[in-house]
Design a protein around this motif. Structure first.
Motif, PDB file in Angstrom:
ATOM      1  N   SER A 176       0.743  -1.095  -0.116  1.00 28.01           N
ATOM      2  CA  SER A 176       0.058   0.052   0.110  1.00 28.01           C
ATOM      3  C   SER A 176       1.015   1.090  -0.090  1.00 28.01           C
ATOM      4  CB  SER A 176      -1.051  -0.151   1.124  1.00 28.01           C
ATOM      5  OG  SER A 176      -1.753  -1.422   1.094  1.00 28.01           O
ATOM      6  N   SER A 177       0.782   2.117   1.144  1.00 31.62           N
ATOM      7  CA  SER A 177       1.522   3.312   1.027  1.00 31.62           C
ATOM      8  C   SER A 177       2.775   2.924   1.923  1.00 31.62           C
ATOM      9  CB  SER A 177       0.926   4.172   1.650  1.00 31.62           C
ATOM     10  OG  SER A 177       0.527   3.923   3.083  1.00 31.62           O
ATOM     11  N   ASN A 178       3.202   1.847   2.239  1.00 26.72           N
ATOM     12  CA  ASN A 178       4.369   1.486   2.894  1.00 26.72           C
ATOM     13  C   ASN A 178       5.206   0.728   2.277  1.00 26.72           C
ATOM     14  OD1 ASN A 178       3.333   2.617   5.444  1.00 26.72           O
ATOM     15  ND2 ASN A 178       2.206   0.677   5.861  1.00 26.72           N
ATOM     16  N   GLU A 179       6.618   0.757   2.610  1.00 24.26           N
ATOM     17  CA  GLU A 179       7.840   0.283   1.973  1.00 24.26           C
ATOM     18  C   GLU A 179       8.703  -0.589   2.936  1.00 24.26           C
ATOM     19  OE1 GLU A 179      10.151   2.681  -1.486  1.00 24.26           O
ATOM     20  OE2 GLU A 179      11.530   2.385   0.502  1.00 24.26           O
ATOM     21  N   PHE A 180       9.053  -1.513   2.241  1.00 23.79           N
ATOM     22  CA  PHE A 180       9.821  -2.672   2.937  1.00 23.79           C
ATOM     23  C   PHE A 180      11.098  -2.891   2.274  1.00 23.79           C
ATOM     24  CE2 PHE A 180      11.011  -7.264   3.911  1.00 23.79           C
ATOM     25  CZ  PHE A 180      11.424  -6.932   5.381  1.00 23.79           C
ATOM     26  N   SER A 181      12.440  -2.461   2.835  1.00 23.94           N
ATOM     27  CA  SER A 181      13.355  -2.590   2.087  1.00 23.94           C
ATOM     28  C   SER A 181      14.509  -3.577   2.820  1.00 23.94           C
ATOM     29  CB  SER A 181      14.225  -1.532   1.982  1.00 23.94           C
ATOM     30  OG  SER A 181      14.577  -0.955   3.384  1.00 23.94           O
ATOM     31  N   VAL A 182      15.340  -4.423   1.950  1.00 24.17           N
ATOM     32  CA  VAL A 182      16.138  -5.402   2.603  1.00 24.17           C
ATOM     33  C   VAL A 182      17.362  -5.315   1.913  1.00 24.17           C
ATOM     34  CG1 VAL A 182      16.393  -8.071   2.625  1.00 24.17           C
ATOM     35  CG2 VAL A 182      14.202  -7.192   2.962  1.00 24.17           C
ATOM     36  N   LYS A 183      18.673  -5.297   2.931  1.00 20.49           N
ATOM     37  CA  LYS A 183      19.866  -5.258   2.309  1.00 20.49           C
ATOM     38  C   LYS A 183      20.428  -6.636   2.744  1.00 20.49           C
ATOM     39  CE  LYS A 183      20.330  -0.152   2.312  1.00 20.49           C
ATOM     40  NZ  LYS A 183      18.810  -0.003   2.486  1.00 20.49           N
ATOM     41  N   LYS A 184      21.081  -7.304   1.869  1.00 15.38           N
ATOM     42  CA  LYS A 184      21.682  -8.543   2.198  1.00 15.38           C
ATOM     43  C   LYS A 184      22.982  -9.069   1.417  1.00 15.38           C
ATOM     44  CE  LYS A 184      18.464 -11.001  -0.879  1.00 15.38           C
ATOM     45  NZ  LYS A 184      17.903 -12.118  -1.499  1.00 15.38           N
ATOM     46  N   ILE A 185      23.566 -10.082   1.802  1.00 13.45           N
ATOM     47  CA  ILE A 185      24.750 -10.515   1.053  1.00 13.45           C
ATOM     48  C   ILE A 185      24.295 -11.943   0.539  1.00 13.45           C
ATOM     49  CG2 ILE A 185      27.140 -11.500   1.354  1.00 13.45           C
ATOM     50  CD1 ILE A 185      27.200  -8.531   1.731  1.00 13.45           C
ATOM     51  N   ASP A 186      24.372 -12.158  -0.569  1.00 14.75           N
ATOM     52  CA  ASP A 186      23.875 -13.295  -1.475  1.00 14.75           C
ATOM     53  C   ASP A 186      25.237 -14.148  -1.848  1.00 14.75           C
ATOM     54  OD1 ASP A 186      21.082 -13.149  -1.408  1.00 14.75           O
ATOM     55  OD2 ASP A 186      21.167 -11.692  -2.965  1.00 14.75           O
ATOM     56  N   ALA A 187      25.327 -15.157  -1.795  1.00  9.20           N
ATOM     57  CA  ALA A 187      26.434 -16.333  -2.013  1.00  9.20           C
ATOM     58  C   ALA A 187      25.842 -17.370  -3.059  1.00  9.20           C
ATOM     59  CB  ALA A 187      27.220 -16.669  -0.957  1.00  9.20           C
ATOM     60  N   PRO A 188      25.383 -17.287  -4.250  1.00  4.48           N
ATOM     61  CA  PRO A 188      25.126 -18.189  -5.214  1.00  4.48           C
ATOM     62  C   PRO A 188      26.279 -19.273  -5.483  1.00  4.48           C
ATOM     63  CG  PRO A 188      24.357 -16.098  -6.077  1.00  4.48           C
ATOM     64  CD  PRO A 188      25.322 -16.101  -4.761  1.00  4.48           C
ATOM     65  N   VAL A 189      25.949 -20.534  -5.484  1.00  4.46           N
ATOM     66  CA  VAL A 189      26.901 -21.448  -5.825  1.00  4.46           C
ATOM     67  C   VAL A 189      26.086 -22.136  -7.101  1.00  4.46           C
ATOM     68  CG1 VAL A 189      28.311 -23.352  -5.681  1.00  4.46           C
ATOM     69  CG2 VAL A 189      27.894 -21.750  -3.752  1.00  4.46           C
ATOM     70  N   LEU A 190      26.341 -21.605  -8.360  1.00  3.93           N
ATOM     71  CA  LEU A 190      25.678 -22.206  -9.666  1.00  3.93           C
ATOM     72  C   LEU A 190      26.379 -23.307 -10.315  1.00  3.93           C
ATOM     73  CD1 LEU A 190      24.717 -18.702 -10.597  1.00  3.93           C
ATOM     74  CD2 LEU A 190      23.198 -20.323  -9.368  1.00  3.93           C
ATOM     75  N   VAL A 191      25.780 -24.157 -11.017  1.00  4.29           N
ATOM     76  CA  VAL A 191      26.077 -25.184 -11.906  1.00  4.29           C
ATOM     77  C   VAL A 191      25.804 -24.996 -13.229  1.00  4.29           C
ATOM     78  CG1 VAL A 191      26.502 -27.793 -12.352  1.00  4.29           C
ATOM     79  CG2 VAL A 191      26.731 -27.070 -10.339  1.00  4.29           C
ATOM     80  N   GLY A 192      26.772 -24.760 -14.330  1.00  2.00           N
ATOM     81  CA  GLY A 192      25.874 -24.563 -15.641  1.00  2.00           C
ATOM     82  C   GLY A 192      26.463 -25.357 -16.323  1.00  2.00           C
ATOM     83  N   LEU A 193      25.739 -25.257 -17.760  1.00  2.90           N
ATOM     84  CA  LEU A 193      26.036 -25.832 -18.943  1.00  2.90           C
ATOM     85  C   LEU A 193      26.047 -25.105 -20.360  1.00  2.90           C
ATOM     86  CD1 LEU A 193      26.587 -28.822 -20.412  1.00  2.90           C
ATOM     87  CD2 LEU A 193      24.101 -29.040 -20.315  1.00  2.90           C
ATOM     88  N   ARG A 194      26.905 -24.972 -20.750  1.00  2.00           N
ATOM     89  CA  ARG A 194      26.951 -24.357 -22.146  1.00  2.00           C
ATOM     90  C   ARG A 194      26.189 -25.156 -23.192  1.00  2.00           C
ATOM     91  NH1 ARG A 194      30.730 -23.895 -26.079  1.00  2.00           N
ATOM     92  NH2 ARG A 194      32.265 -24.644 -24.674  1.00  2.00           N
ATOM     93  N   VAL A 195      24.926 -24.752 -23.595  1.00  2.00           N
ATOM     94  CA  VAL A 195      24.050 -25.552 -24.459  1.00  2.00           C
ATOM     95  C   VAL A 195      24.446 -25.472 -25.841  1.00  2.00           C
ATOM     96  CG1 VAL A 195      21.667 -25.829 -25.295  1.00  2.00           C
ATOM     97  CG2 VAL A 195      22.110 -24.827 -22.788  1.00  2.00           C
ATOM     98  N   ILE A 196      24.505 -24.149 -26.377  1.00  2.00           N
ATOM     99  CA  ILE A 196      24.849 -24.015 -27.796  1.00  2.00           C
ATOM    100  C   ILE A 196      25.723 -22.797 -27.983  1.00  2.00           C
ATOM    101  CG2 ILE A 196      22.771 -23.059 -28.389  1.00  2.00           C
ATOM    102  CD1 ILE A 196      23.153 -24.540 -31.327  1.00  2.00           C
TER     103      ILE A 196
END
Length: 199
Positions: A88-108
């Motif tokens: 509504s008229s209020n705002e919720f803010s978050v500040k954080k540290i993210d540490a993704p560990v991703l496994v990827g595959l090159r498709v084409i």
């Protein structure tokens, strides 16, 4: 919870060692940044059993990444993220540290797909000018998955992130006629667009 954290940490260390031993010769690291189109979970006022759903808002992120491997690769990242949600008229803010560990595959060609856990540590939460210290878990785990395109040292990726479990922040809402405890689910639900530059 402590046993879960230890198990996850051990799994990541073993996966990292395995990828380091078996990875192809290509590896890199660099900087990344971009925009987040996000919303957190429901907001429930102390006097109201009906939850308020948030409107999405734009935030940002900046950080560093590493990449080990070529066709099949491991990509750990360390990112500072700032997000906002409108209630509504209020705002919720978050500040954080993210540490993704991703496994990827090159498709084409330059196109790849990836997925993996994202470990999150909440630094600060604020709702309508009120700093909220009482978050259930400062540390939480989410899931990232998406697609990316790389042209030599320049990369663009679009991913979706979702928190695994509810993680509520509670606070005393003094704006109400009857003072009471309100709560917000801090779990992220966001689209993330990133530009990365390898060094």
């Amino acid at each position: 919870m402590k046993n879960l954290k230890k198990s996850v940490a051990l799994t990541l260390i073993l996966a990292f060692i395995g990828f380091s031993i078996n990875a192809q010769t290509k590896s890199s690291f660099g900087f990344k940044g971009g925009l987040n189109y996000s919303a957190n979970g429901d907001y429930i006022e102390s006097t109201n059993v009906n939850a308020k759903n948030p409107d999405r808002n734009i935030g940002y992120h900046v950080g560093v990444f590493g990449k080990i491997g070529d066709k099949l690769y491991l990509r750990p990242e360390l990112i500072y993220t700032a997000t906002k949600s409108d209630y509504s008229s209020n705002e919720f803010s978050v500040k954080k540290i993210d540490a993704p560990v991703l496994v990827g595959l090159r498709v084409i060609g330059p196109l790849s797909v990836f997925a993996g856990p994202s470990f999150q540590y909440i630094l600060d939460t604020e709702f309508d000018g009120i700093t909220i210290d009482n978050v259930k878990d400062d540390f939480s785990i989410g899931l990232n998955f998406g697609v990316g395109i790389n042209f030599r040292k320049i990369g663009i990726d679009l991913r979706y992130e979702r928190g695994f479990s509810d993680n509520e922040a509670t606070f005393i809402n003094t704006n109400l006629v009857t003072v009471g405890e309100s709560r917000i689910d801090t779990r992220p639900d966001q689209l993330i667009l990133s530009l990365s530059i390898g060094l």
